[in-house]
Design an enzyme around this catalytic site. Structure first.
Site, PDB file in Angstrom:
ATOM      1  N   HIS A 131       0.853  -1.194   0.000  1.00  0.00           N
ATOM      2  CA  HIS A 131       0.000   0.000   0.000  1.00  0.00           C
ATOM      3  C   HIS A 131       0.881   1.234   0.000  1.00  0.00           C
ATOM      4  CE1 HIS A 131       0.018   2.181   3.881  1.00  0.00           C
ATOM      5  NE2 HIS A 131       0.404   1.030   4.398  1.00  0.00           N
ATOM      6  N   CYS A 132       0.306   2.329  -0.435  1.00  0.00           N
ATOM      7  CA  CYS A 132       0.993   3.616  -0.425  1.00  0.00           C
ATOM      8  C   CYS A 132      -0.034   4.661   0.019  1.00  0.00           C
ATOM      9  CB  CYS A 132       1.589   3.925  -1.796  1.00  0.00           C
ATOM     10  SG  CYS A 132       0.370   4.024  -3.122  1.00  0.00           S
ATOM     11  N   ARG A 133       0.037   5.846  -0.489  1.00  0.00           N
ATOM     12  CA  ARG A 133      -0.920   6.887  -0.117  1.00  0.00           C
ATOM     13  C   ARG A 133      -2.225   6.744  -0.881  1.00  0.00           C
ATOM     14  NH1 ARG A 133      -2.312  11.548  -2.342  1.00  0.00           N
ATOM     15  NH2 ARG A 133      -0.577  11.498  -3.777  1.00  0.00           N
ATOM     16  N   TYR A 160      -3.313   4.646   2.072  1.00  0.00           N
ATOM     17  CA  TYR A 160      -3.443   5.197   3.413  1.00  0.00           C
ATOM     18  C   TYR A 160      -4.493   6.307   3.462  1.00  0.00           C
ATOM     19  CZ  TYR A 160      -2.406   6.902   8.034  1.00  0.00           C
ATOM     20  OH  TYR A 160      -2.530   7.272   9.348  1.00  0.00           O
TER      21      TYR A 160
END
Length: 169
Positions: A131-133, A160
């Protein structure tokens, strides 16, 4: 007659050489620009309809990730930069910035364990989630991991940003 034979021989040799040259050029391009294929596929494949799973089952939804976390059945890797990770994170996520992901996944199991203090992911594991932003970097992480043989990896496309918003509700 000799002219016809020479002409035919010249034509056959030209065909073989041009075909070989095309194959060599295609191979060089494939190795030089490995991301062209996925980018091309992104423009030539149809988009999923609302509510459908996309990316051939490689996307994890918020509720799926929540369930995986509560069952302790996920290897969650946050591919954001360390400053983003420190500002807020999903519990149990291990920070491996996207720029370091390839070299990290190539580490021996012992070195991976030492560096990140978690069990290293296996190439056949089906509970690896990036996952990232917002889903862009985690999609790139999928490509990197798949290139290295981790064919069952997935990503939390909402990232996120979605996680933080949904957790506040």
């Amino acid at each position: 007659m000799r002219s016809l034979g020479s002409s035919l021989l010249f034509t056959m040799l030209s065909y073989l050489l041009s075909r070989s040259l095309c194959q060599v050029v295609a191979e060089v391009n494939r190795r030089s620009y490995p991301t062209f294929g996925p980018a091309f596929r992104a423009f030539t494949t149809s988009s999923p309809q609302r509510g459908e799973a996309s990316d051939n089952g490689s996307v994890v939804t918020y509720s799926q990730l929540k369930s995986m976390l509560s069952n302790h059945d996920v290897q969650l890797f946050d591919v954001r930069n360390p400053d983003e990770y420190q500002a807020g994170r999903i519990s149990s996520a291990v920070n491996i910035p996207l720029g370091n992901l390839e070299e990290s996944l190539k580490l021996s199991p012992e070195h991976f364990q030492q560096k990140f203090n978690v069990t290293p992911p296996g190439k056949d594991d089906d509970n690896i989630v990036f996952h990232c932003r917002s889903g862009n970097r985690s999609a790139k992480a999928l490509d990197i991991a798949r290139h290295l043989g981790f064919n069952r990896v997935r990503h939390y496309k909402g990232g996120y940003s979605e996680w933080e918003e949904r957790e506040r509700q």
